[in-house]
Design a protein around this motif. Structure first.
Motif, PDB file in Angstrom:
ATOM      1  N   THR A 153       0.851  -1.189   0.000  1.00  0.00           N
ATOM      2  CA  THR A 153       0.000   0.000   0.000  1.00  0.00           C
ATOM      3  C   THR A 153       0.884   1.234   0.000  1.00  0.00           C
ATOM      4  N   GLN A 154       0.382   2.286  -0.621  1.00  0.00           N
ATOM      5  CA  GLN A 154       1.079   3.563  -0.541  1.00  0.00           C
ATOM      6  C   GLN A 154       0.083   4.700  -0.636  1.00  0.00           C
ATOM      7  N   ASN A 155       0.476   5.824  -0.089  1.00  0.00           N
ATOM      8  CA  ASN A 155      -0.371   6.997   0.020  1.00  0.00           C
ATOM      9  C   ASN A 155       0.067   8.012  -1.032  1.00  0.00           C
ATOM     10  N   PRO A 156      -0.829   8.449  -1.929  1.00  0.00           N
ATOM     11  CA  PRO A 156      -0.437   9.390  -2.977  1.00  0.00           C
ATOM     12  C   PRO A 156      -0.251  10.822  -2.473  1.00  0.00           C
ATOM     13  N   VAL A 157      -0.667  11.099  -1.239  1.00  0.00           N
ATOM     14  CA  VAL A 157      -0.466  12.421  -0.647  1.00  0.00           C
ATOM     15  C   VAL A 157       0.540  12.294   0.491  1.00  0.00           C
ATOM     16  N   GLU A 158       0.875  13.420   1.101  1.00  0.00           N
ATOM     17  CA  GLU A 158       1.873  13.446   2.170  1.00  0.00           C
ATOM     18  C   GLU A 158       3.179  12.810   1.689  1.00  0.00           C
ATOM     19  N   GLN A 159       3.762  13.390   0.650  1.00  0.00           N
ATOM     20  CA  GLN A 159       4.964  12.826   0.047  1.00  0.00           C
ATOM     21  C   GLN A 159       6.243  13.158   0.816  1.00  0.00           C
ATOM     22  N   ALA A 160       6.168  14.034   1.813  1.00  0.00           N
ATOM     23  CA  ALA A 160       7.355  14.360   2.604  1.00  0.00           C
ATOM     24  C   ALA A 160       7.839  13.115   3.346  1.00  0.00           C
ATOM     25  N   GLY A 161       9.122  12.816   3.192  1.00  0.00           N
ATOM     26  CA  GLY A 161       9.688  11.655   3.876  1.00  0.00           C
ATOM     27  C   GLY A 161       9.401  10.334   3.195  1.00  0.00           C
ATOM     28  N   THR A 162       8.950  10.375   1.937  1.00  0.00           N
ATOM     29  CA  THR A 162       8.678   9.134   1.210  1.00  0.00           C
ATOM     30  C   THR A 162       9.656   9.004   0.045  1.00  0.00           C
ATOM     31  N   TYR A 163       9.732   7.792  -0.494  1.00  0.00           N
ATOM     32  CA  TYR A 163      10.613   7.500  -1.624  1.00  0.00           C
ATOM     33  C   TYR A 163       9.782   6.839  -2.716  1.00  0.00           C
ATOM     34  N   SER A 164       9.728   7.466  -3.872  1.00  0.00           N
ATOM     35  CA  SER A 164       8.945   6.906  -4.971  1.00  0.00           C
ATOM     36  C   SER A 164       9.496   5.545  -5.370  1.00  0.00           C
ATOM     37  N   LEU A 165       8.595   4.621  -5.682  1.00  0.00           N
ATOM     38  CA  LEU A 165       9.039   3.301  -6.124  1.00  0.00           C
ATOM     39  C   LEU A 165       9.689   3.412  -7.493  1.00  0.00           C
ATOM     40  N   PRO A 166      10.864   2.822  -7.683  1.00  0.00           N
ATOM     41  CA  PRO A 166      11.506   2.863  -9.005  1.00  0.00           C
ATOM     42  C   PRO A 166      10.723   2.042 -10.014  1.00  0.00           C
ATOM     43  N   GLU A 167      10.922   2.368 -11.290  1.00  0.00           N
ATOM     44  CA  GLU A 167      10.182   1.687 -12.353  1.00  0.00           C
ATOM     45  C   GLU A 167      10.403   0.176 -12.322  1.00  0.00           C
ATOM     46  N   ALA A 168      11.616  -0.254 -11.972  1.00  0.00           N
ATOM     47  CA  ALA A 168      11.915  -1.688 -11.936  1.00  0.00           C
ATOM     48  C   ALA A 168      11.064  -2.408 -10.907  1.00  0.00           C
ATOM     49  N   GLN A 169      10.741  -1.716  -9.811  1.00  0.00           N
ATOM     50  CA  GLN A 169       9.912  -2.343  -8.791  1.00  0.00           C
ATOM     51  C   GLN A 169       8.433  -2.252  -9.146  1.00  0.00           C
ATOM     52  N   LEU A 170       8.007  -1.136  -9.700  1.00  0.00           N
ATOM     53  CA  LEU A 170       6.616  -1.023 -10.138  1.00  0.00           C
ATOM     54  C   LEU A 170       6.278  -2.110 -11.144  1.00  0.00           C
ATOM     55  N   ASP A 171       7.256  -2.442 -11.983  1.00  0.00           N
ATOM     56  CA  ASP A 171       7.040  -3.436 -13.030  1.00  0.00           C
ATOM     57  C   ASP A 171       6.785  -4.824 -12.459  1.00  0.00           C
ATOM     58  N   ARG A 172       7.141  -5.041 -11.205  1.00  0.00           N
ATOM     59  CA  ARG A 172       6.961  -6.359 -10.591  1.00  0.00           C
ATOM     60  C   ARG A 172       5.593  -6.516  -9.932  1.00  0.00           C
TER      61      ARG A 172
END
Length: 322
Positions: A153-172
């Protein structure tokens, strides 16, 4: 092996029972629940992205509770280490040997809560296990067993202190979807039952690991005509050449779609795949694998819109391939 109509009917009945069981915890979200169950029976993983309080964790826990198997929850935080996920090798002084202590990733269903709050190093600990079903620690591989599924699960808001998932991981992730807010009737029903603070616990195990593996094997044998495969390939290829796309869908994404459309078809009691199955699943399976061109994204274009545009531009087959 050719799937018989009797087997398809059994599968559809079992699939409906699974979805209905999870629906006890998440009201009014039948389509999303069926997507998640289809991902589980396609040996895939699911990414749930939505606003806080929409039931992402409840859905994941409810699905885990439908299985006569192990499940675990990992709360991803900035200080979480890869060894906290996979496990660690510890020297046993009494025995004089190194022993591997399994981490929470060794479970049938793993809930990775707020996955984007962990560092990229910790997120990468999931890459091998999500793709190959095993973890390697100190040069030794350890199988996690089957069935195995990660629901993140991930939250699309409150992006402070978060790390976007890299494309290689999203692809999985086989499927990315969201729950959204409930409709009026479902909201009222939830409010009337507001004293129940653990709706997922009401979901009882109804299938065991062997049944899940049997259903997954049966779904993999569903017939797909070459014309449908060519249509699926054309859709995927078109995402790579769209004017607003910086990076299109990979071959892994195409294979994922080809796999899950079989499960989607047999879940409806069919022994064959229709072009409509490809259209139904194109957005949840393909959109998160597309990198939108920055200028187009700034102008408001989304990956979902690109997939919809591609589907409109390609005519589905109406006849079987020769």
């Amino acid at each position: 092996m050719t799937v018989t109509q009797e087997q398809a009917d059994w599968f559809a009945d079992a699939f409906t029972k699974l979805a209905s069981s999870v629906d006890q915890a998440i009201l009014g979200k039948d389509h999303v629940i069926r997507l998640v169950v289809a991902a589980m029976l396609s040996n895939g993983h699911v990414l749930l992205e939505d606003f806080p309080g929409t039931g992402k964790t409840v859905l994941a826990k409810a699905l885990a509770n439908t299985l006569h198997g192990s499940n675990s929850r990992i709360q991803f935080t900035p200080d979480l280490l890869p060894s906290d996920v996979t496990g660690v090798t510890i020297y046993d002084q009494g025995k004089g040997v190194f022993e591997f202590h399994r981490g929470p990733i060794f479970a049938s269903v793993v809930l990775a809560d707020e996955i984007n709050r962990a560092s990229p190093k910790t997120q990468s600990a999931l890459l091998e296990v999500m793709e190959e079903g095993r973890v390697t620690v100190d040069g030794v591989s350890h199988e996690v067993g089957a069935p195995f599924m990660v629901i993140a699960t991930q939250n699309p808001v409150e992006q402070a202190g978060t790390y976007s998932l890299p494309e290689a991981q999203l692809d999985r992730f086989l499927i990315k979807t969201s729950l959204g807010y409930p409709d009026r009737d479902s909201s009222v029903a939830l409010l009337l039952d507001s004293s129940n603070r653990s709706r997922a616990s009401a979901v009882s195990p109804i299938v065991n690991a062997e049944t899940v593996l049997t259903m997954a094997a049966l779904a993999s044998e569903v017939f797909v005509d070459q014309a449908v495969i060519e249509y699926l390939n054309d859709v995927v290829t078109a995402t790579r050449h769209d004017k607003d796309v910086a990076l299109g869908v990979s071959m892994r994404g195409a294979l994922a779609l080809a796999r899950v459309v079989k499960t989607w078809a047999i879940s409806q009691g069919r022994t064959y795949v229709l072009p409509d199955d490809v259209r139904d699943l194109a957005v949840p399976v393909l959109a998160h694998r597309i990198m939108v061109d920055p200028e187009a994204e700034f102008a408001g274009t989304t990956a979902e819109q690109i997939v919809d545009r591609v589907l409109v531009s390609i005519t589905p087959p109406v006849h079987r391939a020769a």
